[in-house]
Write a protein that holds these residues in place. Structure first.
Motif, PDB file in Angstrom:
ATOM      1  N   ASP A 186      35.135 -56.072  23.206  1.00  0.00           N
ATOM      2  CA  ASP A 186      34.651 -57.281  22.531  1.00  0.00           C
ATOM      3  C   ASP A 186      35.195 -58.476  23.295  1.00  0.00           C
ATOM      4  O   ASP A 186      36.365 -58.851  23.133  1.00  0.00           O
ATOM      5  CB  ASP A 186      35.140 -57.307  21.082  1.00  0.00           C
ATOM      6  CG  ASP A 186      34.912 -58.674  20.440  1.00  0.00           C
ATOM      7  OD1 ASP A 186      33.885 -59.317  20.775  1.00  0.00           O
ATOM      8  OD2 ASP A 186      35.763 -59.098  19.629  1.00  0.00           O
ATOM      9  N   ASP A 188      36.333 -61.979  24.248  1.00  0.00           N
ATOM     10  CA  ASP A 188      36.642 -63.271  23.618  1.00  0.00           C
ATOM     11  C   ASP A 188      37.070 -64.242  24.711  1.00  0.00           C
ATOM     12  O   ASP A 188      38.142 -64.854  24.655  1.00  0.00           O
ATOM     13  CB  ASP A 188      37.769 -63.094  22.584  1.00  0.00           C
ATOM     14  CG  ASP A 188      37.391 -62.132  21.472  1.00  0.00           C
ATOM     15  OD1 ASP A 188      36.194 -62.086  21.125  1.00  0.00           O
ATOM     16  OD2 ASP A 188      38.272 -61.412  20.978  1.00  0.00           O
ATOM     17  N   GLN A 191      38.258 -67.803  23.795  1.00  0.00           N
ATOM     18  CA  GLN A 191      38.852 -67.999  22.468  1.00  0.00           C
ATOM     19  C   GLN A 191      40.285 -68.552  22.482  1.00  0.00           C
ATOM     20  O   GLN A 191      40.594 -69.461  21.708  1.00  0.00           O
ATOM     21  CB  GLN A 191      38.796 -66.674  21.686  1.00  0.00           C
ATOM     22  CG  GLN A 191      38.992 -66.841  20.182  1.00  0.00           C
ATOM     23  CD  GLN A 191      40.464 -67.013  19.790  1.00  0.00           C
ATOM     24  OE1 GLN A 191      41.363 -66.536  20.512  1.00  0.00           O
ATOM     25  NE2 GLN A 191      40.713 -67.702  18.683  1.00  0.00           N
ATOM     26  N   PHE A 197      35.006 -67.369  19.389  1.00  0.00           N
ATOM     27  CA  PHE A 197      34.874 -65.958  19.767  1.00  0.00           C
ATOM     28  C   PHE A 197      33.511 -65.637  20.401  1.00  0.00           C
ATOM     29  O   PHE A 197      33.297 -64.532  20.875  1.00  0.00           O
ATOM     30  CB  PHE A 197      35.043 -65.069  18.526  1.00  0.00           C
ATOM     31  CG  PHE A 197      36.442 -65.026  17.998  1.00  0.00           C
ATOM     32  CD1 PHE A 197      37.365 -64.125  18.517  1.00  0.00           C
ATOM     33  CD2 PHE A 197      36.850 -65.884  16.986  1.00  0.00           C
ATOM     34  CE1 PHE A 197      38.655 -64.071  18.023  1.00  0.00           C
ATOM     35  CE2 PHE A 197      38.138 -65.836  16.489  1.00  0.00           C
ATOM     36  CZ  PHE A 197      39.058 -64.934  17.009  1.00  0.00           C
ATOM     37  N   THR A 198      32.626 -66.609  20.408  1.00  0.00           N
ATOM     38  CA  THR A 198      31.235 -66.345  20.815  1.00  0.00           C
ATOM     39  C   THR A 198      31.100 -66.341  22.342  1.00  0.00           C
ATOM     40  O   THR A 198      31.700 -67.174  23.029  1.00  0.00           O
ATOM     41  CB  THR A 198      30.303 -67.411  20.224  1.00  0.00           C
ATOM     42  OG1 THR A 198      30.441 -67.397  18.812  1.00  0.00           O
ATOM     43  CG2 THR A 198      28.855 -67.119  20.579  1.00  0.00           C
ATOM     44  N   ASP A 268      29.332 -62.974  18.737  1.00  0.00           N
ATOM     45  CA  ASP A 268      30.641 -62.316  18.801  1.00  0.00           C
ATOM     46  C   ASP A 268      30.372 -60.814  18.724  1.00  0.00           C
ATOM     47  O   ASP A 268      30.542 -60.175  17.682  1.00  0.00           O
ATOM     48  CB  ASP A 268      31.515 -62.795  17.643  1.00  0.00           C
ATOM     49  CG  ASP A 268      32.924 -62.192  17.693  1.00  0.00           C
ATOM     50  OD1 ASP A 268      33.283 -61.626  18.755  1.00  0.00           O
ATOM     51  OD2 ASP A 268      33.637 -62.268  16.668  1.00  0.00           O
TER      52      ASP A 268
END
Length: 747
Positions: A186, A188, A191, A197-198, A268
């Motif tokens: 995932d 980040d 971030q 987080f996108t 995200d």
């Protein structure tokens, strides 16, 4: 007991790791790799992301370390942001992997190893030749499954990427079929610096369309970059879902179950890569590799670093066990092992090889030869490859038989390239409708000989040639002759040349329609087409016109008189009549011609003018022949009756005894007029015969019982003696008269 060569290779590799450096160190159950621009943490379940802090000098943004990058290579404390990452540790850390065999999968994931189905540990680290290496080993045991898993992560000290090679070794007794390996993260990216987080996630490359698989993500604020990919035709990438266990490795491979294999998406969400291995046989190891790329400029280098090893023949990738075909004995083939510089390779047998060690050899064989290539000392364990070189003898080319056609015709060539034919090529392209097909149509526009060379290429890339000649014959120069003029009812011989067989159309008025020189007799203008065929069977045509002049009409203006039809032997003429008195003259008028001839000339003022004066002494039939300006001839006629005293005469006796001499009796007449009829009486005054009319020009023929008496009544002979005849006659001016006399019947 299964062959454990791969275990020995891995152990030997790990024992050889030396020259320890504080930049690559094991802390507790975690290992940390610190390059000049990238720092990585690996935990006890083989996932990235340590649950504990790294040693001093690292740059974590959270309590533990996943991976961070000085992506601009300008120093860890320079720029905005100063560096990128940590890439997945903020929030809910997600980075992990799965193994799937058949329909069952196992998961090791996340910073805390909350999902850890496959036991294992960090087994070693090293720094050799500018490369930091961390090794995780584990084993999957489930029922009959006994699978050793080794994950070797390498970080070149000056690179902005790192590569993980996964070695899967089957210790069991049965093949492992439909094996998948998946990696999930995932990202980040921005971030820690933006709080967002996108990321913008894009599928860049995807086999089988592309040679490599690559999915990238970029932060929306600072553009921090992350890619995960591999140069492997058996890899697939996707974006979608979040956690590693949200789907299976097969879902990622097939882009199903919330994963997407093309396009892009902002969110995200996770990025994933999955590898498919059809079978791992007992005692066999299979290796896959992927890279995390932290700067777009390092994409090519990073993807190339994921190549485990590829066998090539003349730069074309082949699989172990494949066959390479050469077209001629002694044709050299360059065999190379690519992407595995850490292996030492040995080739056997040495037959036809320029060398038997190293990653490249040149093989020159004259017969089928199988080479076995053995590699030792590599990251992915010892390797054995095999390739067979076959001298191909299946190339074949048959362009077909030579053909002959006529100009204007087309012909289809029919090539045969044999059972393995793949490509066809014809040269030259002149008059062909295609040059890369087996059956081109040839449509020449000129006569001559045209030779076409066929080159066939079979499925093994070998060529053969053949040729075919198309002979184009010129068309015959058929000539129907010049146009001609023809008089009505005339005839002319036509003459065609230039061929050996002829057909005339239409056939109207021709004496033959399949000869070169028919006689033409036609009464109206006609265009004839002659079709000629020469000795080669070629056909051509020509036309000619027979121009028929108009009928020559009105040479004489006459009225039809059927009563004299057929007289004087001119059965085809309808004769008009004129009555004149003896000694009287009449002007005859002919018209419609330019030249005239009258016959007989007796009684005419001229026989060669259109209007002669006629003064016949006796009844005369005049025939005029006229010739018009076209040379066409016509005839007409007129009968002139000369009116004068009529003279009736009778024979004094006749003898009907059957000797054909004087067997009938009839009167005859001269002068101008005709007998209208006559009656014969016996001595008792009984009528024994009624005779017909008789004219000077239509006398009763001798022994003609139709107009003369044969001396019988109803077939009974009459007695000898004297008989009386009464004759009725009239002149041509209409005067009617009677005349009587007698005659004697004798035998």
């Amino acid at each position: 007991m299964q062959n454990k060569f791969y275990a020995f290779a891995a152990t030997a590799f790990l024992i050889g790791l030396a020259s320890l450096n504080l930049n690559a160190q094991i802390v507790g159950a975690n290992v940390f790799l610190k390059g000049n621009y990238v720092e990585v943490g690996i935990n006890t379940c083989g996932a990235f992301g340590s649950p504990t802090a790294p040693p001093a000098g690292y740059h974590p943004t959270e309590g533990g370390l996943g991976f961070v990058a000085d992506w601009e290579s300008d120093g860890w404390d320079v720029g905005t942001p100063q560096y990128c990452g940590d890439y997945f540790v903020p929030g809910t850390p997600v980075e992990g992997w799965q193994i799937q065999i058949g329909d069952t999968w196992w998961t090791n994931t996340d910073q805390s190893c909350g999902g850890s189905d496959i036991p294992g540990d960090i087994s070693d680290y090293s720094y050799i030749g500018g490369i930091y290496t961390g090794v995780w080993t584990g084993n999957l045991s489930a029922g009959a499954i006994d699978l050793d898993i080794t994950a070797i992560t390498t970080l070149p000290e000056d690179a902005l990427y790192f590569v993980t090679r996964i070695l899967l070794c089957n210790n069991g007794d049965a093949p492992l079929n439909d094996v998948y390996y998946k990696r999930n993260v995932d990202p980040d990216n921005d971030q820690p610096w933006s709080g967002d987080f996108t990321t913008d996630n894009v599928i860049v490359y995807q086999p089988p369309t592309d040679a490599e698989a690559l999915v990238t993500s970029e932060g929306l604020t600072y553009g921090c970059f992350l890619g995960i990919g591999a140069r492997d035709e058996n890899a697939r990438v996707s974006y979608g879902n979040f956690g590693t266990d949200d789907g299976s490795p097969q879902d990622v491979w097939e882009a199903t179950g919330g994963y997407f294999g093309d396009g892009s998406s902002v969110g995200d969400i996770a990025n994933s890569i999955s590898f498919y291995i059809e079978t791992i046989n007992p005692g066999e190891c299979k290796c896959v590799a992927f890279a995390y790329i932290l700067n777009v400029d390092d994409l090519e280098e990073a993807l190339e670093a994921t190549v485990t090893y590829n066998l090539t023949a003349d730069d074309a990738t082949v699989s172990s066990g494949d066959t390479v075909y050469i077209c001629e004995p002694g044709e050299p083939v360059t065999l190379s092992i690519l992407g595995a510089p850490d292996y030492e390779w040995t080739w056997s047998p040495t037959t036809g090889l320029d060398t038997f060690v190293g990653d490249t050899v040149i093989a020159t064989v004259t017969e089928t030869t199988t080479y076995t290539i053995t590699g030792v000392g590599g990251f992915c364990g010892d390797a054995t490859l095999e390739v067979t070189i076959v001298v191909d003898d299946t190339e074949f080319a048959d362009a077909g038989d030579d053909v002959e056609i006529c100009l204007g015709d087309a012909t289809i060539l029919n090539a045969d390239g044999g059972a393995l034919a793949d490509l066809y090529s014809w040269a030259p392209a002149t008059y062909l409708d295609c040059t890369d097909c087996p059956d081109p149509t040839v449509t020449p526009t000129e006569a001559g000989d045209f030779t076409y060379v066929l080159t066939t290429t079979n499925q093994r890339g070998c060529n053969a040639t053949d040729d075919v000649t198309v002979t184009v014959h010129p068309l015959p120069e058929v000539n129907a002759g010049p146009d001609v003029d023809l008089c009505p009812e005339g005839s002319i011989e036509l003459e065609a040349t230039g061929a050996v067989e002829y057909t005339w159309t239409p056939s109207d008025g021709l004496s033959c329609d399949d000869c070169p020189n028919p006689v033409c007799t036609v009464n109206e203008t006609t265009v004839y087409t002659v079709t000629g065929v020469d000795a080669n069977g070629c056909v051509n045509t020509d036309n000619m016109e027979v121009n028929v002049f108009p009928n020559l009409e009105g040479i004489m203006t006459v009225e039809t008189d059927e009563s004299v039809l057929g007289v004087y032997g001119f059965d085809f003429i309808q004769i008009d009549t004129i009555d004149i008195y003896m000694g009287e003259t009449v002007v005859l008028n002919a018209e419609g011609a330019v030249e005239y001839v009258w016959t007989p000339a007796t009684g005419l003022s001229s026989s060669t003018i259109e209007d002669p004066t006629a003064n016949p002494e006796v009844t005369t039939l005049y025939v005029v022949t006229g010739v018009d300006a076209n040379g066409c001839v016509d005839v007409d006629s007129i009968l002139i009756f000369v009116v004068g005293e009529i003279n009736v005469e009778i024979p004094t006796a006749f003898s009907p005894n059957g000797d054909n001499l004087n067997d009938t009796w009839s009167p005859f007449v001269t002068g101008s007029g005709c007998i209208d009829g006559y009656t014969i009486y016996n001595r008792l005054g009984q009528a024994v015969f009624e005779g017909p009319g008789i004219c000077p020009d239509f006398p009763c023929a001798p022994n003609d019982t139709n107009c003369g008496w044969n001396g019988t009544i109803d077939g009974t002979e009459q007695e000898l003696g004297t008989y009386v005849v009464v004759i009725r006659f009239s002149t041509t001016d209409g005067l009617e008269r009677l005349w009587s006399g007698n005659f004697t019947l004798v035998r």
